[in-house]
Design an enzyme around this catalytic site. Structure first.
Site, mmCIF file in Angstrom:
data_model
loop_
_atom_site.group_PDB
_atom_site.id
_atom_site.type_symbol
_atom_site.label_atom_id
_atom_site.label_comp_id
_atom_site.label_asym_id
_atom_site.label_seq_id
_atom_site.Cartn_x
_atom_site.Cartn_y
_atom_site.Cartn_z
ATOM 1 N N HIS A 66 -7.976 0.847 2.183
ATOM 2 C CA HIS A 66 -7.758 -0.568 2.461
ATOM 3 C C HIS A 66 -6.607 -0.858 3.425
ATOM 4 O O HIS A 66 -6.564 -1.932 4.041
ATOM 5 C CB HIS A 66 -7.483 -1.291 1.129
ATOM 6 N N TYR A 87 0.792 -1.227 0.000
ATOM 7 C CA TYR A 87 0.000 0.000 0.000
ATOM 8 C C TYR A 87 0.828 1.283 0.000
ATOM 9 O O TYR A 87 0.771 2.075 -0.935
ATOM 10 C CB TYR A 87 -0.935 0.021 1.222
ATOM 11 N N SER A 132 -10.704 -12.086 -4.479
ATOM 12 C CA SER A 132 -10.952 -12.116 -3.034
ATOM 13 C C SER A 132 -12.328 -12.700 -2.772
ATOM 14 O O SER A 132 -13.300 -12.318 -3.426
ATOM 15 C CB SER A 132 -10.899 -10.713 -2.433
ATOM 16 N N PRO A 172 -11.797 -0.318 -2.027
ATOM 17 C CA PRO A 172 -12.997 -1.041 -2.461
ATOM 18 C C PRO A 172 -14.262 -0.244 -2.158
ATOM 19 O O PRO A 172 -14.254 0.686 -1.334
ATOM 20 C CB PRO A 172 -12.955 -2.337 -1.643
#
Length: 640
Positions: free
Chosen positions: A350, A103, A551, A116
């Site tokens: 996230h 990240y 996922s 997301p």
């Protein structure tokens, strides 16, 4: 802060349920630390996942490099010993390296690439007051949820399969209301601003018409009731409507490439007014976005975008600078979104928490809100003397305005490029693989590999470390690349699922290859050593190019959907939810890649599942008939 009666009853109920299911587990027992996998097992697993995605020449070269790295008293063993010493001093030896690599060091914009979106059940609002009433109830429900977290009343997440009943770490839940990602040049920071428990004065940020407002929800340890929240929201919308001064949509900067936003933020913080506004946003519990109705033009709807998809896109990115993308602060961990047209959900940054944690929050929140609503909670007299919410002020220089305009162009281009599709596959759900003695997740992973392979005939089977030689052998048989009998194809499927299930189990137990290899690579850098050849090898780059990023985000109902963007320009992002009788897929790709199509991918998923379903039933039917014939023939012998 004193808990209300419905909070006490709710926490007592969920705690009782947790103890009933898992009463044998000793909660005083410490959670185990993340293990360091065996070096040579990791290297062998690494070679195994490379076998189906490299040419023979590439593989032989890489094999020599890996064997040299892992030789007796070699560089690999040296770094492994150092890594074990590091692990002795840390709660989790991989966490910081993983957070940075996954990240904080990546320079792409947060929307689409990282954050997301989660879609709640759509609502119908008769008017603005109806919208604000729902928003007030949502805020109140979120504060109830945080109080439950503060009191440690949330049921503990637990392992469902291996080491069934073992508690899982709940730390991510506490990051939800205390974290914010702050842009930096070359690397961002993840900050936590206060302790877990509610403090004397806490606030949220409400965004309306691209303007930011501070709404105090806790003052003098007293939480604002729902009616007061509604009154303050009404004040905010009127202030946004009536204000003559409209600041530039500063929220768009949070959707810019991270280095550009970091430099602009530095310019902003030179002014104390801007610093105070940024501090108020970053210290807030969460952000609430009151969106305009999404009136798409004929050009924007020319692709026959369904209402479901358009709502999900609104959760993902706000649908552009002409719509609601400026009504966001993508750096904040939680942004709840309530639109005039009934589109509701959230967008989340996230890095502090995984999707399952946020979905758990959403499910608990919606269920808790419903229970509270059914109680028809007694109304509390509103405090008419409450001070008005504070509108955040900005002193924005012309050069910053130019950066905001550039961010709008950049973000709009990214949004226009996103290709998104939703599939509800309702021919069967997770119960069918179970009936075949197969792991539902492994079954779905194999279906995705088959889908990807059929889309790209000679392409890689690259599915978040699900790429294996057994998987490649099976998809080749399924697609006719090898001539194989049906029963043999079924055996190949079982073999591939066994491999996938075994690898998944090892990863869950902390023995996956990715964190281990990352740790060895980053430790070498920290020790000032040259990067080992193994990590400069082309194969390492290939193995980390995730053309298919997937996922599983399970929910209890179909009313909550989760989706995200691809992680590479030529790839797919696939979020799936296996329910008992159906499987829901949210698939994304980029229109600029001529080789990808989200609609075609979802259509191919459906075909792959039906083909696998037919294979399983056909082979098992043949086995049943053969078994029947054996019994019948045995009977005939006995009768002679």
């Amino acid at each position: 802060m004193i808990a209300s009666s419905h909070e006490k009853e709710y926490t007592t109920k969920v705690a009782a349920k947790d103890m009933e299911i898992n009463r044998r587990w000793n909660l005083m027992k410490l959670l185990p630390k993340l293990p360091i996998p065996d070096l040579h097992l990791t290297l062998q697993n690494y070679l195994d996942i490379l076998t189906p995605i490299l040419t023979p020449e590439q593989f032989q070269r890489t094999k020599r490099i890996v064997e040299d790295f892992g030789k007796l008293d070699g560089l690999g063993e040296f770094l492994q010993k150092k890594l074990k010493k590091v692990a002795e001093t840390k709660e989790n030896w991989a966490y910081s390296w993983w957070l940075d690599d996954m990240y904080l060091r990546v320079r792409q914009p947060l929307p689409v690439n990282f954050n997301p979106g989660i879609m709640f059940p759509a609502r119908y609002f008769e008017n603005r007051l109806d919208q604000l009433r729902y928003a007030a109830r949502l805020i109140s429900g979120i504060l109830d949820y945080k109080k439950i977290l503060d009191d440690n009343g949330l049921p503990i997440d637990r392992c469902r399969q291996n080491k069934k009943g073992q508690p899982l770490c709940m730390e991510q839940y506490y990051h939800l209301f205390s974290s914010c990602r702050v842009p930096g040049v070359r690397k961002d920071s993840l900050i936590s601003n206060f302790a877990k428990r509610m403090s004397e004065q806490e606030h949220i940020i409400v965004v309306c018409m691209n303007q930011f407002f501070v709404l105090d929800v806790v003052k003098n340890f007293t939480r604002m009731n729902e009616d007061d929240i509604l009154m303050q929201l009404d004040r905010i919308t009127k202030m946004a409507d009536e204000s003559e001064e409209k600041f530039a949509p500063i929220g768009l900067m949070t959707g810019a490439p991270r280095d550009r936003w970091a430099l602009t933020r530095m310019q902003l913080t030179v002014d104390s007014t801007n610093s105070d506004s940024l501090d108020a946003i970053e210290r807030s519990l969460f952000v609430l976005c009151l969106d305009k109705a999404l009136h798409l033009s004929s050009d924007e709807t020319s692709n026959n975008v369904s209402d479901e998809v358009s709502i999900m896109l609104q959760m993902l990115h706000g649908c552009g600078s002409n719509h609601n993308s400026g009504n966001r602060w993508f750096d904040k961990t939680l942004q709840f979104i309530i639109s005039e047209d009934g589109a509701c959900g959230l967008n989340f940054e996230h890095s502090p928490s995984d999707g399952i944690v946020v979905v758990q929050l959403a499910q608990h929140l919606l269920r808790h809100m419903e229970e509270v609503t059914q109680r028809r909670q007694a109304r509390v007299t509103s405090k008419c003397d409450l001070p008005y919410p504070r509108r955040l002020q900005w002193n924005i220089l012309p050069e910053v305005v130019q950066e905001i305009e550039a961010a709008a162009v950049s973000l709009d281009s990214l949004i226009d490029d996103l290709d998104f599709s939703i599939l509800t596959f309702d021919h069967f759900g997770r119960e069918f693989p179970k009936s075949q003695n197969m792991s539902p997740d492994s079954f779905i992973q194999l279906a995705l590999q088959l889908t990807y392979y059929r889309r790209f005939r000679l392409g890689r089977v690259d599915n978040i470390r699900a790429n294996s030689s057994p998987a490649l052998e099976w998809v080749q048989a399924m697609t006719g690349h090898t001539t194989t009998k049906e029963e043999e194809i079924f055996k190949l499927l079982q073999k591939a699922i066994d491999w996938q299930t075994k690898y998944m189990t090892e990863a869950v137990l902390g023995n996956g290859i990715d964190c281990h290899l990352l740790g060895l690579r980053e430790l070498a850098a920290e020790l000032g050593m040259p990067t080992p050849d193994m990590f400069t090898d082309e194969a390492y780059k290939i193995s980390n190019h995730f053309s298919l990023s997937t996922s599983q985000v399970p929910t209890e109902t179909t009313s909550i959907l989760c989706g995200y963007g691809p992680v590479v320009q030529d790839g797919y992002g696939v979020c799936y939810n296996p329910l008992p009788d159906k499987i829901i897929f949210c698939v994304s790709s980029f229109k600029s890649c001529p080789e990808t199509s989200s609609d075609l991918f979802t259509a191919t998923i459906e075909s792959s599942f039906l083909q696998m379903h037919e294979l399983c039933l056909s082979v098992n039917d043949q086995k049943s008939k053969q078994g029947f014939h054996k019994i019948r023939n045995l009977g005939n012998v006995n009768n002679i």
